[in-house]
Design an enzyme around this catalytic site. Structure first.
Site, PDB file in Angstrom:
ATOM      1  N   GLU A  51       0.823  -1.204   0.000  1.00  0.00           N
ATOM      2  CA  GLU A  51       0.000   0.000   0.000  1.00  0.00           C
ATOM      3  C   GLU A  51       0.864   1.264   0.000  1.00  0.00           C
ATOM      4  OE1 GLU A  51      -1.916  -2.895   3.042  1.00  0.00           O
ATOM      5  OE2 GLU A  51       0.045  -2.541   2.129  1.00  0.00           O
ATOM      6  N   CYS A  74      -2.113  -3.522   7.359  1.00  0.00           N
ATOM      7  CA  CYS A  74      -1.671  -3.761   8.731  1.00  0.00           C
ATOM      8  C   CYS A  74      -2.066  -2.603   9.639  1.00  0.00           C
ATOM      9  CB  CYS A  74      -0.159  -3.992   8.772  1.00  0.00           C
ATOM     10  SG  CYS A  74       0.820  -2.555   8.329  1.00  0.00           S
ATOM     11  N   ALA A 153       9.285 -36.789  -9.090  1.00  0.00           N
ATOM     12  CA  ALA A 153       9.225 -36.972 -10.541  1.00  0.00           C
ATOM     13  C   ALA A 153       9.303 -38.459 -10.838  1.00  0.00           C
ATOM     14  CB  ALA A 153      10.370 -36.226 -11.216  1.00  0.00           C
ATOM     15  N   THR A 195      19.985 -39.473  -0.448  1.00  0.00           N
ATOM     16  CA  THR A 195      19.979 -38.673  -1.677  1.00  0.00           C
ATOM     17  C   THR A 195      21.302 -37.933  -1.837  1.00  0.00           C
ATOM     18  OG1 THR A 195      17.574 -38.398  -1.644  1.00  0.00           O
ATOM     19  CG2 THR A 195      18.835 -36.766  -2.882  1.00  0.00           C
ATOM     20  N   LEU A 299      11.945 -41.155   2.949  1.00  0.00           N
ATOM     21  CA  LEU A 299      11.625 -39.861   3.563  1.00  0.00           C
ATOM     22  C   LEU A 299      10.249 -39.386   3.122  1.00  0.00           C
ATOM     23  CD1 LEU A 299      12.368 -37.350   5.212  1.00  0.00           C
ATOM     24  CD2 LEU A 299      13.500 -36.437   3.174  1.00  0.00           C
TER      25      LEU A 299
END
Length: 366
Positions: A51, A74, A153, A195, A299
Site C-alpha cells: 500500500e 496492517c 518426478a 539422496t 523420507l
C-alpha cells in the site's frame, strides 16, 4: 470491475516471490476516475508494504480514490508503520480487500481503523485466489510450522529411477526449470542423506537473474553425510542444516562444527530415525516458513505418514522403465489398509510439453 483490479493486484504480489518470507505476498492497485494511478507490491522482507509503495508511486493525488489490496492493511508497528493509518491520512475513499489478515493479533483491526476514518471497506473480492497465493503465510502465521510441499518426478509406470539407480533425467528441461521456481518460493529444501550420498546435489536455486537459495535441510540420523558433499562446501547465503540424533557419529560431528554455514541440530529418535514432527517444529521456530521435500521414497513416506505434507506435486514423464527393483516416489512400510490411504483434494493438472504435473492438497481443508 472489482475482480479486474484485484487480479492485477494479485499478479503484482507475485513479484515478491522468494523475497518476502516469512512475510506475505501483497499487491496493491489505486484507481481513480476509472484509471489506475498507482501500483505497488511488497518487494522484500522488512521493506515498505504494498500500500505504501502504491501511494508513493501514484501519478496524481490519491484523495478520493479506491485502493485494491490483496491482504488486509496492517494496523500495528512492525518493521514499518501501520499501513491503515497512512491510507486514512491519504484520504482514500474506498478500500477493497481480498482477504483479512490471518494473524489473530491483528485480524480485522486494520479494517476497524479504515472504517473509523470514514473509508468504505469491501472484503472478500477474489478471496480464494488470495488465500492460495499466501498459503505459506496463512499456515505459518497460525501454527508457526512450515508449509510443506512434497515433490517427486516419475515415469508413466511410477518409477523414479532405473533398477540400477539412474535417475537423470526422468523429466524434461521445462519441468526441471519449474522445480527451481518452486525452490525460489520456499525457505527450505529437505532431502534424506541417502539422496546426498547417491546424487551429491547442490540443492541451490538456478534461475536467471533473481533466483534465491533456500536453506538446505539434510535428514541424517547417524551423520552418514560425506564431508566432501557439495551441500557442505557450497558458496551460498543460506545455511545447510543437518538434522540428526544421538546416534550421530561423534568424530564427524566434531569435524562438521568447523564448517562455515553448516548447522547441526538434534531431534529425538523415532523408530530409529529423526523425529520429523519435532524437526518441523524446530525449523518453524528458526523462521523457516516453508519446505520443499525432494527426498527419496523412504523420507517421502515418512512425511506423508506423519501428516506433515500440505501439498504434493508429482511430475509424470511419458516413459516406461519397469523393473521390480526400481523405486517409486513413496516407499517405506506403506499402509496396510485402503482406508488408511492419505486422501488428496483440490487436484489440478498442468503440462510442460509432454510432461504432466499433478498438484493436490493433503487431507481436510483447514
Amino acid at each position: 470491475m472489482h475482480d479486474f483490479y484485484m487480479s492485477k493486484a494479485l499478479l503484482l504480489s507475485l513479484k515478491g516471490v522468494g523475497k518476502t518470507n516469512p512475510n506475505p505476498l501483497v499487491g496493491a492497485v489505486i484507481v481513480k476516475d476509472g484509471k489506475i494511478i498507482g501500483e505497488g507490491y511488497h518487494e522484500y522482507f522488512g521493506g515498505p508494504h504494498a500500500e505504501v509503495n502504491a501511494i508513493n508511486n501514484a501519478t496524481e493525488d490519491v484523495a478520493g480514490s479506491t485502493l485494491y489490496v490483496t491482504l488486509e492493511p496492517c494496523s500495528h508497528f512492525g518493521k514499518t508503520p501501520p499501513c491503515a493509518d497512512l491510507i486514512v491520512k491519504s484520504k482514500i475513499s474506498r478500500v477493497v480487500i481480498a482477504v483479512l489478515d490471518p494473524n489473530p493479533i491483528v485480524s480485522g483491526k486494520g479494517v476497524e481503523i479504515l472504517k473509523r476514518g470514514n473509508i468504505e471497506v469491501v472484503i472478500g473480492v477474489m478471496e480464494q485466489e488470495a488465500r492460495k497465493t499466501n498459503e505459506i503465510f496463512f499456515k505459518y502465521i497460525r501454527e508457526k510450522k512450515p508449509f510443506c510441499i512434497l515433490k517427486a518426478a516419475m515415469t508413466f509406470d511410477g518409477k523414479t529411477a532405473t533398477k540400477t539407480g539412474e535417475s537423470k533425467w526422468i523429466t524434461n528441461e521445462k519441468s526441471r526449470h519449474y522445480v527451481h521456481e518452486l525452490r525460489n518460493k520456499v525457505s527450505g529444501i529437505m532431502v534424506g542423506v541417502d539422496t546426498i550420498i547417491s546424487d551429491n546435489p547442490t540443492l541451490t536455486t538456478r534461475l536467471e537473474g533473481e533466483g534465491a537459495d533456500a536453506a538446505r535441510i539434510i535428514v541424517d540420523s547417524s551423520l552418514k553425510i560425506p564431508l566432501d558433499a557439495k551441500v557442505l562446501n557450497i558458496n551460498s547465503p543460506k545455511k545447510t542444516i543437518i538434522a540428526t540424533t544421538m546416534m550421530a557419529d561423534s568424530k564427524k560431528l566434531q569435524k562438521l562444527r568447523d564448517y562455515e554455514n553448516v548447522e547441526v541440530i538434534f531431534t529425538p529418535i523415532m523408530d530409529s530415525r529423526v523425529d520429523l514432527a519435532c524437526l518441523f517444529e524446530s525449523l518453524g521456530l528458526m523462521g523457516i516458513d516453508s519446505i520443499l521435500v525432494e527426498g527419496g521414497s523412504t523420507l517421502n513416506f515418512s512425511v506423508i505418514k506423519e501428516g506433515l505434507a500440505d501439498k504434493v506435486i508429482f511430475f509424470i514423464a511419458p516413459k516406461i522403465l519397469g523393473g521390480k527393483e526400481a523405486k517409486s516416489p513413496i516407499g517405506g512400510d506403506g499402509f496396510e489398509n485402503i482406508e488408511d490411504a492419505v486422501k488428496l483434494r483440490d487436484m489440478s493438472i498442468s503440462t510442460f510439453d509432454e510432461d504432466i504435473m499433478i498438484e493436490a492438497y493433503v487431507g481436510e481443508e483447514r
